[in-house]
Design an enzyme around this catalytic site. Sequence first.
Site, PDB file in Angstrom:
ATOM      1  N   CYS A  76     -15.430  12.285  24.168  1.00  0.00           N
ATOM      2  CA  CYS A  76     -14.447  11.099  24.958  1.00  0.00           C
ATOM      3  C   CYS A  76     -13.589  11.698  26.032  1.00  0.00           C
ATOM      4  CB  CYS A  76     -13.477  10.872  23.856  1.00  0.00           C
ATOM      5  SG  CYS A  76     -14.017  10.253  22.132  1.00  0.00           S
ATOM      6  N   CYS A 119     -21.296  23.457  25.944  1.00  0.00           N
ATOM      7  CA  CYS A 119     -22.124  22.335  25.802  1.00  0.00           C
ATOM      8  C   CYS A 119     -23.103  22.214  26.934  1.00  0.00           C
ATOM      9  CB  CYS A 119     -21.798  21.207  25.268  1.00  0.00           C
ATOM     10  SG  CYS A 119     -22.773  19.816  25.455  1.00  0.00           S
ATOM     11  N   SER A 147     -26.249   9.264  37.093  1.00  0.00           N
ATOM     12  CA  SER A 147     -26.230  10.642  36.706  1.00  0.00           C
ATOM     13  C   SER A 147     -27.670  11.450  37.074  1.00  0.00           C
ATOM     14  CB  SER A 147     -26.268  10.956  35.211  1.00  0.00           C
ATOM     15  OG  SER A 147     -27.047  10.131  34.289  1.00  0.00           O
ATOM     16  N   ASP A 172     -34.832  11.301  36.139  1.00  0.00           N
ATOM     17  CA  ASP A 172     -33.220  11.141  35.371  1.00  0.00           C
ATOM     18  C   ASP A 172     -33.024  12.462  34.812  1.00  0.00           C
ATOM     19  OD1 ASP A 172     -31.274  10.127  34.592  1.00  0.00           O
ATOM     20  OD2 ASP A 172     -32.297   8.518  33.005  1.00  0.00           O
ATOM     21  N   ASP A 173     -31.928  12.493  34.327  1.00  0.00           N
ATOM     22  CA  ASP A 173     -31.287  13.681  33.553  1.00  0.00           C
ATOM     23  C   ASP A 173     -31.631  14.076  32.280  1.00  0.00           C
ATOM     24  OD1 ASP A 173     -29.215  12.694  31.791  1.00  0.00           O
ATOM     25  OD2 ASP A 173     -28.947  11.428  33.595  1.00  0.00           O
ATOM     26  N   CYS A 211     -26.748  16.173  17.780  1.00  0.00           N
ATOM     27  CA  CYS A 211     -25.278  17.117  17.926  1.00  0.00           C
ATOM     28  C   CYS A 211     -24.288  16.661  16.874  1.00  0.00           C
ATOM     29  CB  CYS A 211     -24.971  16.609  19.473  1.00  0.00           C
ATOM     30  SG  CYS A 211     -23.322  17.542  19.850  1.00  0.00           S
ATOM     31  N   CYS A 250     -24.479  26.276  24.394  1.00  0.00           N
ATOM     32  CA  CYS A 250     -25.050  25.469  23.197  1.00  0.00           C
ATOM     33  C   CYS A 250     -26.204  24.715  23.575  1.00  0.00           C
ATOM     34  CB  CYS A 250     -24.083  24.593  22.645  1.00  0.00           C
ATOM     35  SG  CYS A 250     -24.753  23.820  20.965  1.00  0.00           S
ATOM     36  N   CYS A 268     -29.239  20.874  20.947  1.00  0.00           N
ATOM     37  CA  CYS A 268     -29.843  19.662  21.026  1.00  0.00           C
ATOM     38  C   CYS A 268     -31.181  19.711  21.461  1.00  0.00           C
ATOM     39  CB  CYS A 268     -29.091  18.629  21.900  1.00  0.00           C
ATOM     40  SG  CYS A 268     -28.543  19.170  23.520  1.00  0.00           S
TER      41      CYS A 268
END
EC number: 2.4.2.14
Length: 462
Positions: free
Chosen positions: A2, A243, A290, A351-352, A388, A438, A441
Amino acid sequence: MCGIAAFATTKKNTSCLGTIISLLIELQHRGQEASGIATVAKDGTAHTYVSKGTIFDLLGMSSLLETMTVDAFGVIGHTRYSTSGGYGDSEAQPIVVGNDSSFRIAVAFNGTIANYKQIAKELGIKNCRSDVTVLSEAIRKLALESGKDVVEALKTLSSIVIGGYSAVVLTSEPRLVIARDPRGFRPLSYAYNGEEFVAASETSALEVLGYDDWVEVPAGGIISYDGKSVEVVTAPGECPTPCAFEYVYIARLDSVFNGVSVYGVRLGLGYELSKRDSAEVDVVVPVPDSGRAAALGYSRGRGVPLEEGLVVNRYLGRGFIMPPGMREIIAKLKYGFVRSAVSEKRVALVDDSIVRGTTMAAIASRLKHIGAREVHVRISSPPFRYPCFMGVDVASRKELLAWRTMNLGDVACMLNADSVAFNNVETLAKVIGLPSACLACFTGRYPFKGLTVDDLENMFSR
C-alpha cells in the site's frame, strides 16, 4: 505494498488536504482498490473519509470539501492494495479506534502482520477481522498502558510483530507519529523544515512536491511530531532485511530505498541478465512500465536495439495488484501491440518478474499471433517461488507459477514462449548491494528465527 502518507503543519493558510491528496496521487501505483484520508483538528476533532477505488474516486465525495475549511493539525492518507481481510474497500484505511474522545487514533499502514490473530489473543483484542484492525487496536491499547504514549506503544509492538509494516498514526492530542518495523521491510521517508512535517512511502512522492531534503526512516525508526518539535527514536531489532521486491517491481523508478536507486538496480539487473544469455534475438521489447529499465539494461548489454512493441493502457492500473477475478481480464485488455516492431522478428520480451504468469502468457501469445517469429521471455529477477507474509498479496504457494513448474522448459510452454530465462538470487543481491535484504519470495528463507513457510502459512490467513 500500500501507499501511506502524512502531513502536519503549524503554518497558517496551508491546505493539509491539498498536500495529502497530491502525495497519494504520487503513490497510486502502490494501491488502487481503495483510498482514504483522516484529519485531526487542533482541538483533537477527527474526520475520516474512505472510498472504493483510486484517490480520484475519493475526491468525488462532496463531504470531503468540508475538510478544506477545518483548522487541521494534520492528516494521514492511504492507497490500498489488500494483503489481509477482504478485497476492495472492505478494509479501507485509515481507520479510527477509540470511543474515548480524549484519546483516539487514526492509523494507516503498509505491510502485513502475519501473527495478527496471535497478537489479538495475547492483548485481548476482540475485533480481529484483519491485521490493520488488530494493529490499530494494539497501538491504542499499548499506548494507554504507557500513559497515552504512542511512541512507547510502537516500541513494544515492534518486539511482538511477525511480518512487516510502515505506519502513520495521527492522535487526538494532536500528534503525528510514523514508524518502520525493525527489519525495515517497507519503505518510509519524511521531511521537516521547521514548519511542515511530511512523510510518504516513497522518496519520489516527496520530491515531486518539492521536499528534496528527505530522510529515510531507519529500520525500527519511530518519528514523532507534536507541532513544536520532532522526536526520533529507534526500537531495538536485528539486522535490517528490506524487501528486494520493492527494487524489482513495487517502487517507482525515481525512488530511493535504503540509499539505493531503484532505477539503478533495475537497469543493472537487465544488464546482468544479458550477460547470461546467448539466444539469437533481433529486437528487445520491454513489458511496460516496470520492465522498461531492465529491458534497457538488457538491450545495452546484448547490443540489440530496443523497440516499444507494447503500448500500455494507463487507465487500467497495475494488473499484479488487481483482486482475483480481475487479473485475467486486465491481462487481455492492458496492452496494445505494435506489429511493425515485432513482425518477422525474434523477440526478447523483458519483464521484471513472473508471479502468477497471467499477464506474460497473454502477451507472448499475442506477439506470435501478430507475426513475431520467436518470443524469448527474459525476467530480470529470480523465479518467484514462495509466498510473502510481509506485504505482497501472494498468500499461497498454489498461486506461484515457478513453484508449480520448476523446469524452465515447462515454464516456457505455459507462457507460450520459445524459451525463458531468469536472473539468479546471487545476482539480485549483488546488484542491490546492501549487506542484507529479504529474498524470501525467491529462496523460501524467511528472516524470522525458527519459522518456515509452512509455519507462516498456518499462522496467517486473509
